[in-house]
Design an enzyme around this catalytic site. Structure first.
Site, PDB file in Angstrom:
ATOM      1  N   LYS B 118      67.979  63.424  59.103  1.00 18.20           N
ATOM      2  CA  LYS B 118      67.478  63.161  57.764  1.00 18.20           C
ATOM      3  C   LYS B 118      68.347  63.784  56.678  1.00 18.20           C
ATOM      4  O   LYS B 118      68.509  63.208  55.608  1.00 18.20           O
ATOM      5  CB  LYS B 118      66.032  63.647  57.658  1.00 18.20           C
ATOM      6  N   LYS B 158      58.941  73.491  51.083  1.00 14.40           N
ATOM      7  CA  LYS B 158      59.325  73.265  52.479  1.00 14.40           C
ATOM      8  C   LYS B 158      60.405  74.252  52.890  1.00 14.40           C
ATOM      9  O   LYS B 158      61.314  74.547  52.111  1.00 14.40           O
ATOM     10  CB  LYS B 158      59.883  71.853  52.657  1.00 14.40           C
ATOM     11  N   GLY B 164      58.894  68.724  61.105  1.00 18.79           N
ATOM     12  CA  GLY B 164      57.742  68.244  61.854  1.00 18.79           C
ATOM     13  C   GLY B 164      56.437  68.828  61.344  1.00 18.79           C
ATOM     14  O   GLY B 164      55.528  69.111  62.098  1.00 18.79           O
ATOM     15  N   GLU B 200      59.560  69.822  46.836  1.00 16.61           N
ATOM     16  CA  GLU B 200      59.605  68.363  46.905  1.00 16.61           C
ATOM     17  C   GLU B 200      58.298  67.811  46.359  1.00 16.61           C
ATOM     18  O   GLU B 200      57.225  68.379  46.605  1.00 16.61           O
ATOM     19  CB  GLU B 200      59.785  67.933  48.358  1.00 16.61           C
ATOM     20  N   HIS B 208      54.043  52.816  52.877  1.00 16.46           N
ATOM     21  CA  HIS B 208      55.274  52.753  53.659  1.00 16.46           C
ATOM     22  C   HIS B 208      55.803  51.316  53.598  1.00 16.46           C
ATOM     23  O   HIS B 208      55.206  50.409  54.164  1.00 16.46           O
ATOM     24  CB  HIS B 208      54.986  53.161  55.106  1.00 16.46           C
ATOM     25  N   LYS B 236      52.640  53.334  63.424  1.00 19.23           N
ATOM     26  CA  LYS B 236      52.237  52.107  62.758  1.00 19.23           C
ATOM     27  C   LYS B 236      51.231  51.341  63.627  1.00 19.23           C
ATOM     28  O   LYS B 236      51.382  51.286  64.845  1.00 19.23           O
ATOM     29  CB  LYS B 236      53.471  51.227  62.511  1.00 19.23           C
ATOM     30  N   ARG B 292      68.330  49.931  64.418  1.00 21.77           N
ATOM     31  CA  ARG B 292      67.946  49.214  65.640  1.00 21.77           C
ATOM     32  C   ARG B 292      67.028  48.056  65.266  1.00 21.77           C
ATOM     33  O   ARG B 292      66.599  47.945  64.115  1.00 21.77           O
ATOM     34  CB  ARG B 292      67.180  50.164  66.560  1.00 21.77           C
ATOM     35  N   VAL B 295      60.015  47.277  66.200  1.00 27.25           N
ATOM     36  CA  VAL B 295      58.832  46.691  66.830  1.00 27.25           C
ATOM     37  C   VAL B 295      58.285  45.551  65.961  1.00 27.25           C
ATOM     38  O   VAL B 295      57.945  44.478  66.457  1.00 27.25           O
ATOM     39  CB  VAL B 295      57.739  47.778  67.017  1.00 27.25           C
ATOM     40  N   ARG B 338      49.394  45.725  66.611  1.00 27.71           N
ATOM     41  CA  ARG B 338      49.885  46.292  67.872  1.00 27.71           C
ATOM     42  C   ARG B 338      48.694  46.565  68.782  1.00 27.71           C
ATOM     43  O   ARG B 338      47.877  47.433  68.504  1.00 27.71           O
ATOM     44  CB  ARG B 338      50.612  47.606  67.611  1.00 27.71           C
TER      45      ARG B 338
END
Lengths: 150, 453
Positions: B118, B158, B164, B200, B208, B236, B292, B295, B338
């Protein structure tokens, strides 16, 4: 996971004996059992820890008669890669048909990305067949050679 | 330019089947690498050839770079398709392909580095001039108060070495800031051995939204956006295209920013730029780029009529895209649900088992991407997604109605699935209005699940 006892296996063997099937593959979690009937031979009495002692003397000769006990076991490829019969090209092979092997005998090497992994027989016995060709891809679990357990 | 004749598929499940489908259309042979647990799957039955990579555990099969390369070469493949997950964004695999004359159906190792973590991605993002979540690093109280004025409240402190969700503090007002800052710095020093922190903006209401990118290295195009705000624990659950109710200026801003970013890092392949849309401020911030196939790609295919896998393969072969932005037109609306083998009444516990019957009716506007068939085993080794239901309609309401129909009619006997959750979402008024934010699903879950008990 391995919930199969010796008597369970005996029961399974009896079931196969009384059936028309020649082959049985059983997978239960981690446990994998493959049984195969050779020819029309009856009673495949499981050859286990009883007859180890004075074998080494007469290796090749034993091969034929022992067939009756129903078994030849196949040595599976522990990983996918290129299988080589010999340490390097031109060298004699690690094992050939008729050789006696112990469970620690190296029977070939499997190359994965230039890393050589030696494969051992995993059981004591006599080599009866070389199954996987030299220099070709073997997949995980593919039979490499067949040995007649001692 | 190299014509690909045989592709090694280094994946499993529905995406393996999806890739095989396009390969068949293109007359390309497929070799599927499977684990011991996946020898009898639909993909294995449909592929031209199957090789077993290793035991069921992915670390010993699907994730082994050397084994995948060896298997691809040993079976005479000229390319590797990594699907999603597993090795799909693995730089070692992309590099090993380059060294062995295999074509990696994905971006270059350099592209993968650029989007890999990131922080690097954010640096590129800054240089490209694409908006990031406002914030910055601070050392002193005075600095923090000054920066906080520009960032606004609420904000997050942060830890630079955190991640995480660890080492984060929410600050709601300027009055809270000094005390929280000191606490955050000493906690960060104690927990990570690094007391550096940054501020932040905290987005209270966020959506999203992501943009699908196609690039042959010269031409960079987008194929519209997808809204993936219906999430549970960052996973998702429902995706749709286009993003409902997004103001045109915001939408155009997102699309342009995604293309700018991809162009800035000289991206070549198919990829997705993810953004967080700040609903209250009507702004958007770069999150990350996924290098990539995703899904949820079928919703884009449904509204554009494109085959994204075919385009991904063509780009890997070195073919130019042969189209311009104006050639890509969007029609109607598409939604994807899904289907997971999980029990929504037992805290989404996975529900592995054997499928007794699998049946999805072929309704108009319905597509099902799945590897399910009678007898299929849903093993506990991999993720629980077992099918993707995709519906298309001239309007969003039509797509929802068709989804409700297929959810009602389909059969998946043998395991418990989250189909009731999808039915509840599709019937929910708030979802039907469109434009829900990422807290939507967590907020309505108690209500959606209690009806059934």
């Amino acid at each position: 996971m391995s919930g199969l006892t010796r008597s369970d296996i005996d029961d399974i063997l009896k079931l196969i004996d009384s059936s028309d099937f020649d082959e049985l593959k059983l997978e239960m979690g981690e446990l994998k059992l493959e049984l195969r009937r050779r020819g029309s031979s009856p009673a495949p009495a499981p050859s286990a820890p009883e007859a180890p002692a004075p074998k080494a003397a007469e290796p090749v000769a034993v091969a034929a008669p022992v067939l009756v006990s129903g078994g030849g076991s196949e040595v599976p490829a522990p990983l996918l890669g290129t299988f080589y019969h010999a340490p390097k090209p031109g060298d004699p092979p690690f094992v050939k048909v008729g050789d006696t092997v112990t469970k620690d005998t190296v029977i070939g090497i499997i190359e994965v990305m230039k890393l050589m992994n030696s494969v051992t027989a995993g059981a004591d016995g006599v080599v009866t067949e070389i199954l996987a060709p030299n220099g070709e891809l073997v997949e995980h679990g593919q039979a490499l050679i067949r040995i007649q357990p001692a | 330019m190299a014509k690909i004749k045989r592709i090694f598929i280094a994946n499993r499940g529905e995406i393996a089947v999806r890739i095989i489908r396009t390969c068949r259309e293109l007359g390309i042979e497929t070799v599927l690498g499977v684990s011991e647990a996946n020898r009898d799957t639909l993909g294995a039955q449909l592929a031209t050839r199957v090789v077993c990579l290793g035991p069921a555990a992915a670390t010993q099969s699907y994730l082994k770079v050397g084994t995948v390369i060896e298997a691809a070469m040993g079976t005479g493949c000229d390319a590797i398709h990594p699907g999603y997950g597993f090795l799909s964004e693995n730089k070692d695999l992309a590099e090993a392909c380059a060294e062995t004359d295999l074509i990696f159906i994905g971006p270059s190792p350099d592209n993968l580095t650029a989007v890999g973590d990131k922080l690097t991605a954010r640096t590129h993002d800054e240089k490209a001039g694409v908006p990031l979540t406002p914030g910055g690093s601070v050392d002193t109280e005075a600095e923090a108060l000054k920066l906080a004025e520009a960032v606004g409240f609420p904000l997050l402190i942060k830890a630079v070495s955190g991640g995480g969700g660890r080492g984060m503090k929410r600050v709601n007002s300027a009055a809270e800031l000094p005390a929280q800052l000191n606490l955050a710095i000493s906690e960060a020093a104690a927990a990570f051995g690094d007391g550096r922190v940054y501020l932040e903006r905290f987005v209270t209401v966020g959506r999203h939204v992501e943009v699908q990118i196609l690039s042959d290295g010269e031409t960079v195009l987008h194929t519209g956006e997808r809204d993936c705000s219906v999430q549970r624990r960052y996973q998702k659950v429902v995706e749709e295209a286009p993003a409902p109710g997004l103001p045109d200026t915001l939408r155009q801003g997102l699309l342009d920013a995604a293309v700018t970013y991809a162009r800035h890092i000289s991206y070549r392949s198919l990829g997705t730029v993810e953004f967080l849309v700040d609903v209250e401020r009507q702004e958007f911030y770069f999150l990350e780029m996924n290098a990539r196939i995703q899904v949820e790609h079928p919703v884009t295919e449904a509204i554009t009529g494109l085959d994204l896998i075919a385009l991904q393969i063509a780009i890997a072969e070195g073919k130019p895209l042969g189209m311009r932005q104006n050639d890509i037109t969007l029609h109607g609306h598409a939604i994807e649900c899904r289907l997971n083998a999980e029990d929504i009444q037992s805290d989404f516990m996975p529900s592995p088992g054997r499928i007794k019957q699998a049946w999805f009716p072929s309704l108009t506007g319905v597509r099902v991407d799945t590897h399910m068939q009678p007898g299929a085993m849903i093993s506990p080794f991999y993720d629980s997604m077992i099918a993707k239901l995709i519906t298309w309609g001239p309007t969003r309401a039509d797509a929802i109605a068709r989804m409700q129909a297929v959810l009602n009619l389909h059969t998946l006997d043998g395991v418990t699935t989250n189909a009731p959750l999808h039915s509840a979402i599709m019937a929910d008024e708030t979802f039907q209005q469109g434009g829900v934010d990422t807290t939507y699903l967590t907020g309505v879950l108690p209500r959606l699940t209690e009806d059934k008990t």
